[in-house]
Design a protein around this motif. Structure first.
Motif, PDB file in Angstrom:
ATOM      1  N   LEU A 155       0.795  -1.286   0.054  1.00  0.00           N
ATOM      2  CA  LEU A 155       0.164   0.014   0.034  1.00  0.00           C
ATOM      3  C   LEU A 155       0.948   1.300  -0.068  1.00  0.00           C
ATOM      4  N   ALA A 156       1.886   1.035   0.709  1.00  0.00           N
ATOM      5  CA  ALA A 156       2.636   2.416   0.618  1.00  0.00           C
ATOM      6  C   ALA A 156       3.883   2.533  -0.285  1.00  0.00           C
ATOM      7  N   LEU A 157       4.342   1.591  -0.619  1.00  0.00           N
ATOM      8  CA  LEU A 157       5.592   1.669  -1.635  1.00  0.00           C
ATOM      9  C   LEU A 157       4.829   2.588  -3.009  1.00  0.00           C
ATOM     10  N   GLY A 158       5.302   3.427  -3.552  1.00  0.00           N
ATOM     11  CA  GLY A 158       4.737   4.231  -4.641  1.00  0.00           C
ATOM     12  C   GLY A 158       3.684   5.146  -4.367  1.00  0.00           C
ATOM     13  N   GLU A 159       3.087   4.987  -3.136  1.00  0.00           N
ATOM     14  CA  GLU A 159       1.951   5.960  -2.760  1.00  0.00           C
ATOM     15  C   GLU A 159       2.575   7.283  -2.398  1.00  0.00           C
ATOM     16  N   ARG A 160       1.755   8.237  -2.722  1.00  0.00           N
ATOM     17  CA  ARG A 160       1.918   9.818  -2.535  1.00  0.00           C
ATOM     18  C   ARG A 160       0.906  10.392  -1.875  1.00  0.00           C
ATOM     19  N   LEU A 161       1.017  10.796  -0.485  1.00  0.00           N
ATOM     20  CA  LEU A 161       0.046  11.172   0.190  1.00  0.00           C
ATOM     21  C   LEU A 161       0.064  12.716   0.023  1.00  0.00           C
ATOM     22  N   ARG A 199      10.794   6.579   6.169  1.00  0.00           N
ATOM     23  CA  ARG A 199      11.077   5.335   6.857  1.00  0.00           C
ATOM     24  C   ARG A 199       9.956   4.165   6.400  1.00  0.00           C
ATOM     25  N   LEU A 200       8.876   4.731   5.922  1.00  0.00           N
ATOM     26  CA  LEU A 200       7.786   3.532   5.739  1.00  0.00           C
ATOM     27  C   LEU A 200       7.728   3.719   4.217  1.00  0.00           C
ATOM     28  N   GLY A 201       8.523   4.397   3.523  1.00  0.00           N
ATOM     29  CA  GLY A 201       8.417   4.366   2.032  1.00  0.00           C
ATOM     30  C   GLY A 201       7.158   5.159   1.328  1.00  0.00           C
ATOM     31  N   VAL A 202       6.567   6.340   2.262  1.00  0.00           N
ATOM     32  CA  VAL A 202       5.761   6.936   1.574  1.00  0.00           C
ATOM     33  C   VAL A 202       6.230   8.297   1.212  1.00  0.00           C
ATOM     34  N   GLU A 203       5.697   8.637   0.087  1.00  0.00           N
ATOM     35  CA  GLU A 203       6.205  10.219  -0.473  1.00  0.00           C
ATOM     36  C   GLU A 203       5.163  11.055  -0.095  1.00  0.00           C
ATOM     37  N   VAL A 204       5.264  12.356   0.192  1.00  0.00           N
ATOM     38  CA  VAL A 204       4.419  13.370   0.619  1.00  0.00           C
ATOM     39  C   VAL A 204       4.275  14.567  -0.309  1.00  0.00           C
ATOM     40  N   GLU A 205       3.185  14.995  -0.600  1.00  0.00           N
ATOM     41  CA  GLU A 205       3.045  16.266  -1.244  1.00  0.00           C
ATOM     42  C   GLU A 205       2.630  17.253  -0.584  1.00  0.00           C
ATOM     43  N   TRP A 206       3.100  18.367   0.012  1.00  0.00           N
ATOM     44  CA  TRP A 206       2.303  19.507   0.955  1.00  0.00           C
ATOM     45  C   TRP A 206       1.567  20.499   0.654  1.00  0.00           C
ATOM     46  N   GLN A 207       0.681  20.873   0.919  1.00  0.00           N
ATOM     47  CA  GLN A 207      -0.160  22.110   0.780  1.00  0.00           C
ATOM     48  C   GLN A 207      -0.542  22.832   1.748  1.00  0.00           C
ATOM     49  N   PHE A 208      -0.151  24.283   1.855  1.00  0.00           N
ATOM     50  CA  PHE A 208      -0.399  24.953   2.907  1.00  0.00           C
ATOM     51  C   PHE A 208      -1.705  25.993   2.565  1.00  0.00           C
ATOM     52  N   LEU A 209      -2.774  25.645   3.640  1.00  0.00           N
ATOM     53  CA  LEU A 209      -3.913  26.419   3.231  1.00  0.00           C
ATOM     54  C   LEU A 209      -4.387  26.905   4.789  1.00  0.00           C
ATOM     55  N   TYR A 241       6.795  18.906  10.892  1.00  0.00           N
ATOM     56  CA  TYR A 241       6.803  18.746   9.449  1.00  0.00           C
ATOM     57  C   TYR A 241       8.068  17.685   9.187  1.00  0.00           C
ATOM     58  N   GLU A 242       9.139  18.008   9.992  1.00  0.00           N
ATOM     59  CA  GLU A 242      10.390  17.343   9.977  1.00  0.00           C
ATOM     60  C   GLU A 242      10.318  15.959  10.306  1.00  0.00           C
ATOM     61  N   VAL A 243       9.683  15.968  11.565  1.00  0.00           N
ATOM     62  CA  VAL A 243       9.422  14.440  11.984  1.00  0.00           C
ATOM     63  C   VAL A 243       8.387  13.615  11.327  1.00  0.00           C
ATOM     64  N   THR A 244       7.214  14.427  10.778  1.00  0.00           N
ATOM     65  CA  THR A 244       6.502  13.431   9.864  1.00  0.00           C
ATOM     66  C   THR A 244       7.080  13.144   8.600  1.00  0.00           C
ATOM     67  N   THR A 245       7.793  13.958   8.154  1.00  0.00           N
ATOM     68  CA  THR A 245       8.461  13.555   6.670  1.00  0.00           C
ATOM     69  C   THR A 245       9.502  12.341   6.852  1.00  0.00           C
ATOM     70  N   GLU A 246      10.216  12.274   8.016  1.00  0.00           N
ATOM     71  CA  GLU A 246      11.180  11.311   8.379  1.00  0.00           C
ATOM     72  C   GLU A 246      10.617  10.031   8.486  1.00  0.00           C
ATOM     73  N   VAL A 247       9.562  10.207   9.135  1.00  0.00           N
ATOM     74  CA  VAL A 247       8.752   8.792   9.783  1.00  0.00           C
ATOM     75  C   VAL A 247       8.204   8.062   8.372  1.00  0.00           C
ATOM     76  N   LEU A 248       7.460   9.013   7.614  1.00  0.00           N
ATOM     77  CA  LEU A 248       7.021   8.578   6.275  1.00  0.00           C
ATOM     78  C   LEU A 248       7.989   8.113   5.432  1.00  0.00           C
TER      79      LEU A 248
END
Length: 262
Positions: free
Chosen positions: A19-25, A57-67, A48-55
């Motif tokens: 589920l995680a590998l290749g997934e982009r949240l 390690r789980l093989g999950v990429e992240v796209e961030w949006q500020f609103l 932000y840094e903690v979440t980025t590091e943990v994800l």
């Protein structure tokens, strides 16, 4: 960690991997420095840094949006984003949101005032007749949000509230203690703004994920990896890099409060 528990998490991560590998949240949040914010167009902050590091390690990429926060909440409820950072747990959101059970951080909502216009506020009843600057969509606790003996006036940003405080357009501003002291330092208001000792509310902040197949598993894996990361020197280093001497300031404030209470 006991062998049985270790085997459980190995199996959990094995189930998570497809589920995680290749997934982009796509994660949303607002500017909530020093926990998460933008600097020169780039995301920064402790959580932000903690979440980025943990994800990572789980093989999950992240796209961030500020609103703005209210829009973040609307996007989550409508399923227009995959998750939200630094959200409080609420039973009303559980039908569409899964919380990673390990908190990223904890906040204390306190009041700030202009040194030139001090107010004697020892308890909630002392807010009678005053105007308190707030942020749209923020939950400060039912007692504060529903009180009728004082006025709440929302501003688009934390900085705007502190500006209104200095101009005398509001009597007090409410925000998290760490956020408030961070802003005071960034805005050069150390000699103009001060914290009041009353704590309005305490809350833990979490990563919330929109309910979809596999998200509960991801939330549990995130919590487990976050617990491990919190034991590493790198975790403390991230916090210190953003707060610096704010920790010493807060310790001094707490000691003063304790002394006053006696």
């Amino acid at each position: 960690m006991p062998l049985v528990a270790r085997l459980f998490w190995i199996l959990l991560l094995a189930c998570l991997s497809p589920l995680a590998l290749g997934e982009r949240l796509r994660l949303v949040s607002d500017d909530w420095a020093p926990y998460i914010y933008q600097h020169d167009g780039q995301p920064r902050g402790i959580d932000y840094e903690v979440t980025t590091e943990v994800l990572k390690r789980l093989g999950v990429e992240v796209e961030w949006q500020f609103l703005p926060w209210k829009r973040c909440l609307a996007m989550i409820e409508q399923g227009m984003a995959d998750g939200i950072l630094d959200i409080f747990q609420s039973e009303t959101r559980r039908p569409y949101l899964v919380y990673a059970p390990e908190p990223l951080s904890e906040v204390e909502f306190v009041l700030f005032q202009a040194r030139a216009r001090r107010h004697a506020v020892a308890g909630p009843e002392d807010l009678t007749g005053l105007t308190v600057g707030t942020s749209p969509g923020y939950a400060y606790g039912a007692a504060f949000n529903q009180a009728t003996h004082f006025r709440r006036e929302a501003a688009p940003t934390q900085e705007a509230n502190f500006g209104k405080l200095l101009l005398g357009r509001i009597d007090l501003a409410i925000t998290d203690r760490v956020v408030g002291h961070y802003l005071i330092r960034q805005l050069g208001m150390e000699q103009q703004v001060e914290e009041l000792p009353l704590v309005i509310n305490r809350q833990a902040q979490y990563l919330g994920l929109v309910r979809k197949p596999g998200r509960e598993t991801l939330a549990l894996a995130f919590a487990e990896e976050l617990q491990r990361f919190k034991q590493e020197p790198a975790f403390a280093a991230i916090s210190h890099r953003y707060t610096g001497d704010i920790g010493n300031i807060l310790n001094a404030v707490e000691q003063q409060e304790s002394s006053t209470a006696r």
